[in-house]
Write an enzyme that holds these catalytic residues in place. Structure first.
Site, PDB file in Angstrom:
ATOM      1  CG  HIS A 127      -1.860  -1.157   2.067  1.00 33.94           C
ATOM      2  ND1 HIS A 127      -2.656  -1.709   0.575  1.00 33.94           N
ATOM      3  CD2 HIS A 127      -1.988  -2.335   2.335  1.00 33.94           C
ATOM      4  CE1 HIS A 127      -3.177  -2.717   0.644  1.00 33.94           C
ATOM      5  NE2 HIS A 127      -2.672  -2.887   1.824  1.00 33.94           N
TER       6      HIS A 127
ATOM      7  CG  HIS B 255      -5.900  -6.338   1.318  1.00 27.44           C
ATOM      8  ND1 HIS B 255      -6.728  -5.394   2.253  1.00 27.44           N
ATOM      9  CD2 HIS B 255      -4.538  -5.924   1.810  1.00 27.44           C
ATOM     10  CE1 HIS B 255      -6.447  -4.351   3.082  1.00 27.44           C
ATOM     11  NE2 HIS B 255      -5.146  -5.363   2.974  1.00 27.44           N
TER      12      HIS B 255
END
Length: 333
Positions: A57, A219
């Site tokens: 991320h 995700h």
């Protein structure tokens, strides 16, 4: 799978090593267990801020370690929570005697591991409080959470709480302002393409060329619905209107508008999304007081974006404007 990597098993360690070398003026990397700490930590009398989560991320979270934001970040494997054996020493490394705040995204592994680490850190003499971020309006429950997911709104929590700690606020005050941000921030995202986790080697889900996923998680978790590709303005409305509705925004209120890229979308397209989001807020009679646009909470190379809206007050704006000096966010002195 085409990626600039060596061995998939070493992606996180090699990436963090490179990050530490590139930003050695701001951070120090502890290699084993793996965590990133602010160069001047711990600072006596200052509340310490620690966050972390699965890698993939970037720049979240290590990119936000530095003056005015986090004191430490704990990167786990790609899309996998870090374990307590790294969170505990990271907590100790930033404990200046005023307590430590864990800022945790609402994913089951993150919550459980940070809770376990906090208990063990307190047994060692630290005072630890947890702030849970759950800004994603797309779904109530997902494959990874009980309740709403923590997504790009985490950046705003870290910045505002970090400024509070930097100016010398005590533990209760830092937690209070962080929780006020959590209560007033909402996000929703869209995916145009999937991403590929290095150790898996295959895309995390499938989308046809003419399909998008509205409400995707960071995700690759499923969103609210799958639909046909539409013009940017229409897609943006699918993201912004649920955020406005969930916040209950009314004419005359003030907000910070944050358009975040998922990793594979050009900045030019993110500004097109920002343009459409700002127009929708204008029509609601809401005043956009501050803005942020860019790739700050990504999902590897996924193409897509998210829109985050934070209802602000005078103190939040003051703290947002305070100087920050991290690898990924810098302004002020």
């Amino acid at each position: 799978m085409k990626k600039l990597i060596n061995d998939p098993k070493n992606v996180v360690t090699e990436s963090v090593e490179g990050f530490g070398r590139a930003h050695a003026d701001v951070v120090t990397v502890n290699p084993d267990p793996l965590y990133v700490v602010r160069k001047d930590a711990p600072r006596s009398g200052k509340v310490g801020l620690v966050s972390g989560g699965g890698s993939g991320h970037e720049p979240l979270h290590a990119g936000f370690v530095g003056r005015g934001m986090l004191d430490a970040a704990v990167p786990g494997p790609v899309f996998t929570s870090p374990t307590p054996d790294a969170i505990i020493p990271a907590t100790a490394a930033v404990d200046g005697g005023a307590g430590v705040v864990h800022i945790v995204k609402n994913y089951t592994g993150d919550v459980l591991n940070f809770e376990a680490a906090a208990e063990m850190a307190e047994a060692d003499g630290s005072t630890v409080r947890q702030v849970l971020v759950n800004d994603d309006v797309a779904v109530e429950d997902s494959l990874y959470t009980a309740g709403r997911r923590g997504v790009a709104g985490t950046v705003l929590v870290e910045k505002i709480a970090g400024a509070s700690a930097e100016r010398g606020d005590d533990l209760d005050a830092v937690v209070a302002v962080a929780e006020r941000v959590v209560a007033n921030v909402r996000s929703m995202g869209v995916a145009l393409t999937p991403c590929t986790v290095p150790h898996a080697g295959d895309p995390s889900f499938e989308l046809r060329e003419d399909e998008i996923e509205i409400g995707i998680g960071i995700h690759g978790e499923p969103g609210r619905r799958r639909g046909k590709l539409e013009p940017a303005d229409a897609i943006t409305e699918h993201l912004v209107q649920p955020v406005i509705d969930d916040l209950g925004l009314a004419s005359g209120e003030r907000v910070l508008l944050f358009v975040n890229g998922m990793g594979g979308t050009p900045l030019s397209e993110l500004y097109i999304v920002y343009r459409a989001a700002a127009a929708l807020l204008d029509r609601t009679g809401v005043s956009i007081e501050r803005s942020l646009v860019g790739n700050y909470t990504t999902s590897l190379e996924m193409q897509g974006a998210s829109v985050t809206v934070l209802r602000v007050d005078d103190e939040m704006l003051t703290l947002w404007d305070e100087p920050v000096h991290t690898a990924a966010l810098r302004w002020g002195a």
